[in-house]
Scaffold this motif. Structure first.
Motif, PDB file in Angstrom:
ATOM      1  N   VAL A 168       0.864  -1.189   0.000  1.00 47.03           N
ATOM      2  CA  VAL A 168       0.000   0.000   0.000  1.00 47.03           C
ATOM      3  C   VAL A 168       0.894   1.231   0.000  1.00 47.03           C
ATOM      4  O   VAL A 168       1.864   1.314   0.764  1.00 47.03           O
ATOM      5  CB  VAL A 168      -0.932   0.024   1.233  1.00 47.03           C
ATOM      6  N   SER A 169       0.585   2.187  -0.882  1.00 45.59           N
ATOM      7  CA  SER A 169       1.292   3.470  -0.871  1.00 45.59           C
ATOM      8  C   SER A 169       0.298   4.591  -0.606  1.00 45.59           C
ATOM      9  O   SER A 169      -0.885   4.486  -0.931  1.00 45.59           O
ATOM     10  CB  SER A 169       2.039   3.711  -2.186  1.00 45.59           C
ATOM     11  N   VAL A 170       0.802   5.656   0.001  1.00 49.51           N
ATOM     12  CA  VAL A 170      -0.036   6.779   0.405  1.00 49.51           C
ATOM     13  C   VAL A 170       0.412   8.026  -0.357  1.00 49.51           C
ATOM     14  O   VAL A 170       1.588   8.408  -0.303  1.00 49.51           O
ATOM     15  CB  VAL A 170       0.076   7.005   1.927  1.00 49.51           C
TER      16      VAL A 170
ATOM     17  N   GLY B 218       0.084  -6.086   8.836  1.00 51.38           N
ATOM     18  CA  GLY B 218       1.387  -6.501   8.332  1.00 51.38           C
ATOM     19  C   GLY B 218       1.577  -6.274   6.843  1.00 51.38           C
ATOM     20  O   GLY B 218       2.343  -6.986   6.192  1.00 51.38           O
ATOM     21  N   ILE B 219       0.902  -5.271   6.268  1.00 54.34           N
ATOM     22  CA  ILE B 219       1.041  -4.942   4.844  1.00 54.34           C
ATOM     23  C   ILE B 219       2.148  -3.905   4.695  1.00 54.34           C
ATOM     24  O   ILE B 219       2.097  -2.845   5.337  1.00 54.34           O
ATOM     25  CB  ILE B 219      -0.278  -4.384   4.273  1.00 54.34           C
ATOM     26  N   PRO B 220       3.180  -4.157   3.868  1.00 49.31           N
ATOM     27  CA  PRO B 220       4.240  -3.162   3.679  1.00 49.31           C
ATOM     28  C   PRO B 220       3.674  -1.832   3.166  1.00 49.31           C
ATOM     29  O   PRO B 220       2.753  -1.812   2.354  1.00 49.31           O
ATOM     30  CB  PRO B 220       5.156  -3.812   2.636  1.00 49.31           C
TER      31      PRO B 220
ATOM     32  N   MET C  14       6.899   3.140   7.164  1.00 44.48           N
ATOM     33  CA  MET C  14       6.967   2.929   5.717  1.00 44.48           C
ATOM     34  C   MET C  14       8.349   2.393   5.351  1.00 44.48           C
ATOM     35  O   MET C  14       9.362   2.891   5.835  1.00 44.48           O
ATOM     36  CB  MET C  14       6.664   4.226   4.984  1.00 44.48           C
ATOM     37  N   VAL C  15       8.366   1.368   4.494  1.00 44.99           N
ATOM     38  CA  VAL C  15       9.630   0.705   4.153  1.00 44.99           C
ATOM     39  C   VAL C  15      10.188   1.155   2.810  1.00 44.99           C
ATOM     40  O   VAL C  15      11.349   0.889   2.492  1.00 44.99           O
ATOM     41  CB  VAL C  15       9.466  -0.833   4.173  1.00 44.99           C
TER      42      VAL C  15
ATOM     43  N   GLN D  64      -5.107   6.758   9.336  1.00 41.83           N
ATOM     44  CA  GLN D  64      -5.954   5.579   9.485  1.00 41.83           C
ATOM     45  C   GLN D  64      -5.533   4.449   8.541  1.00 41.83           C
ATOM     46  O   GLN D  64      -5.542   3.271   8.923  1.00 41.83           O
ATOM     47  CB  GLN D  64      -7.420   5.956   9.260  1.00 41.83           C
ATOM     48  N   ILE D  65      -5.153   4.787   7.312  1.00 44.20           N
ATOM     49  CA  ILE D  65      -4.708   3.766   6.363  1.00 44.20           C
ATOM     50  C   ILE D  65      -3.411   3.125   6.848  1.00 44.20           C
ATOM     51  O   ILE D  65      -3.250   1.894   6.806  1.00 44.20           O
ATOM     52  CB  ILE D  65      -4.548   4.382   4.958  1.00 44.20           C
ATOM     53  N   CYS D  66      -2.481   3.933   7.328  1.00 48.19           N
ATOM     54  CA  CYS D  66      -1.210   3.391   7.816  1.00 48.19           C
ATOM     55  C   CYS D  66      -1.417   2.524   9.053  1.00 48.19           C
ATOM     56  O   CYS D  66      -0.786   1.464   9.194  1.00 48.19           O
ATOM     57  CB  CYS D  66      -0.229   4.524   8.121  1.00 48.19           C
ATOM     58  N   ASP D  67      -2.294   2.933   9.951  1.00 42.89           N
ATOM     59  CA  ASP D  67      -2.571   2.128  11.141  1.00 42.89           C
ATOM     60  C   ASP D  67      -3.133   0.766  10.756  1.00 42.89           C
ATOM     61  O   ASP D  67      -2.752  -0.265  11.329  1.00 42.89           O
ATOM     62  CB  ASP D  67      -3.549   2.860  12.064  1.00 42.89           C
ATOM     63  N   THR D  68      -4.027   0.744   9.778  1.00 41.16           N
ATOM     64  CA  THR D  68      -4.606  -0.524   9.315  1.00 41.16           C
ATOM     65  C   THR D  68      -3.534  -1.423   8.726  1.00 41.16           C
ATOM     66  O   THR D  68      -3.474  -2.625   9.018  1.00 41.16           O
ATOM     67  CB  THR D  68      -5.707  -0.260   8.270  1.00 41.16           C
ATOM     68  N   CYS D  69      -2.669  -0.867   7.889  1.00 39.97           N
ATOM     69  CA  CYS D  69      -1.618  -1.668   7.250  1.00 39.97           C
ATOM     70  C   CYS D  69      -0.630  -2.212   8.276  1.00 39.97           C
ATOM     71  O   CYS D  69      -0.209  -3.371   8.194  1.00 39.97           O
ATOM     72  CB  CYS D  69      -0.889  -0.847   6.193  1.00 39.97           C
TER      73      CYS D  69
END
Length: 378
Positions: free
Chosen positions: A160-162, A223-225, A245-246, A214-219
């Motif tokens: 997932v990217s933001v 465990g979604i990069p 973020m990796v 909220q999107i980052c907290d969910t990921c």
């Protein structure tokens, strides 16, 4: 399968040798050539790992090849897949956008069609490359969070990217470049463009910070990069690092790229940027980051055939720290490692036999054959 008389690009050196594949896995690598019956003579060409593409929006152009033309989903996906494998890309993270800068766009209309086509093609084994789902979240769009949550319930994402493409910051710190790009893209008058700028600015104020969090907290919980997008300042990088973020996709300044690299994020730049010699948005050039030693990953972005070409161009630059194995790593094991795919991206025993045979003529790299899991795919 035995491939011989090849310049095999390993993680830290190039050898002239022979590679053996058993049951889709690389079983051995030896120096020198053999004359065994059935061995394929690579004629002194290069043998590199199948490439890993983390961010490409190439698929969507096949779903709407012309304005108003909606192409059947599976056929569109298969053409996209054929383009990727013919470019030597054996693992594809298809970047599908949630939200857009304009309401009612074809990108939004095609969202579920593209996700469903990817899933169906994977289930029916219709594709030649491995296809994984990369959700690009435009956090300044009012419906992004709801669509993101709904999609995750039906289709797991592997990356997932933001993003925030509002004017005056990140990719479009230059308002002049922003107006030039979007006014040309959507054929807006000066008055319409003024309204467009104000609407995008207001949407970013209303939604971006909340949706990003909220999107980052969910990921992080699932465990979604995660990948940032168009970081331009130290503050942007600090925020990205805060959200675990990796990958730093397409940082727009040397300051942001160096900061992300120092924090252990994989700095990704566009291969078209390398091939063209610079950014179409007027931001930092990939070859400049290569000269600083802070380029970690290349992405073909909108042009699949640019990826292998860019790796060889990086290796040929005089003012950089990348020899051929290090340049090939930008399109193979470095993107694979960034998202936890440790079974591919390297030519070594035990790894998937995802391989590309290519030949170099003058400054042009030409792909001869591609194998996926030891099977000829192109």
């Amino acid at each position: 399968m035995i491939l011989t008389n090849a310049q095999i690009v390993l993680s830290n050196e190039v050898i002239n040798g022979t590679l053996t594949v058993e049951n889709g896995i690389i079983s051995s690598i030896d120096h020198g050539s053999v004359t065994l019956p059935g061995a394929l003579d690579c004629q002194g060409g290069f043998l590199t790992p199948g490439m890993i593409e983390l961010h490409t929006d190439n698929m969507e152009k096949h779903f709407t090849p012309r304005p108003g033309v909606v192409w059947p989903a599976i056929q569109a996906f298969k053409v996209h897949d054929a383009q990727m494998i013919s470019a030597g890309i054996t693992t594809v993270f298809d970047a599908i956008s949630i939200g857009d800068v304009i309401q009612g766009s074809e990108r939004l209309n095609n969202l579920t069609r593209m996700v469903d086509a990817l899933s169906e093609s994977r289930e029916r084994k219709l594709s030649r490359a491995d296809h994984l789902l990369h959700l690009r979240c435009e956090v300044s769009h009012k419906d992004t969070l709801a669509m993101f949550n709904a999609l995750l319930e039906r289709t797991p994402a592997q990356l997932v990217s933001v993003m925030d493409h509002s004017p005056g910051q990140r990719q479009f710190a230059s308002l002049e470049k922003y107006r030039e790009y979007y006014q040309g893209k959507y054929k807006l008058s000066d008055v319409e463009m003024d309204v467009f700028v104000e609407r995008q600015t207001q949407s970013s104020r209303l939604y971006s910070d909340t949706f990003r969090e909220q999107i980052c907290d969910t990921c992080n919980r699932l465990g979604i990069p995660l990948a940032s997008h168009d970081d331009a300042t130290q503050a942007h990088v600090d925020e990205s690092h805060h959200y675990n973020m990796v990958i730093a996709e397409f940082p727009t300044t040397a300051e942001a790229a160096k900061a992300a690299h120092q924090k252990g994020m994989g700095v990704m730049m566009g291969a078209p940027n390398v091939v063209r010699g610079g950014s179409h948005s007027g931001n930092i050039a990939a070859h400049t980051l290569a000269s600083e030693g802070v380029l970690d990953i290349l992405s073909s972005d909108y042009y699949p055939a640019s990826l292998l070409d860019a790796a060889f161009k990086i290796a040929a630059l005089e003012s950089n720290q990348y020899d051929l194995p290090q340049a090939v790593a930008l399109v193979s094991h470095k993107p694979a490692d960034a998202v936890g795919l440790h079974d591919r991206g390297r030519i070594q025993p035990g790894c998937k036999a995802d391989l590309v045979w290519s030949t170099l003529t003058n400054d042009h790299i030409h792909i001869e054959q591609v194998w996926k899991n030891g099977n000829r795919a192109f």
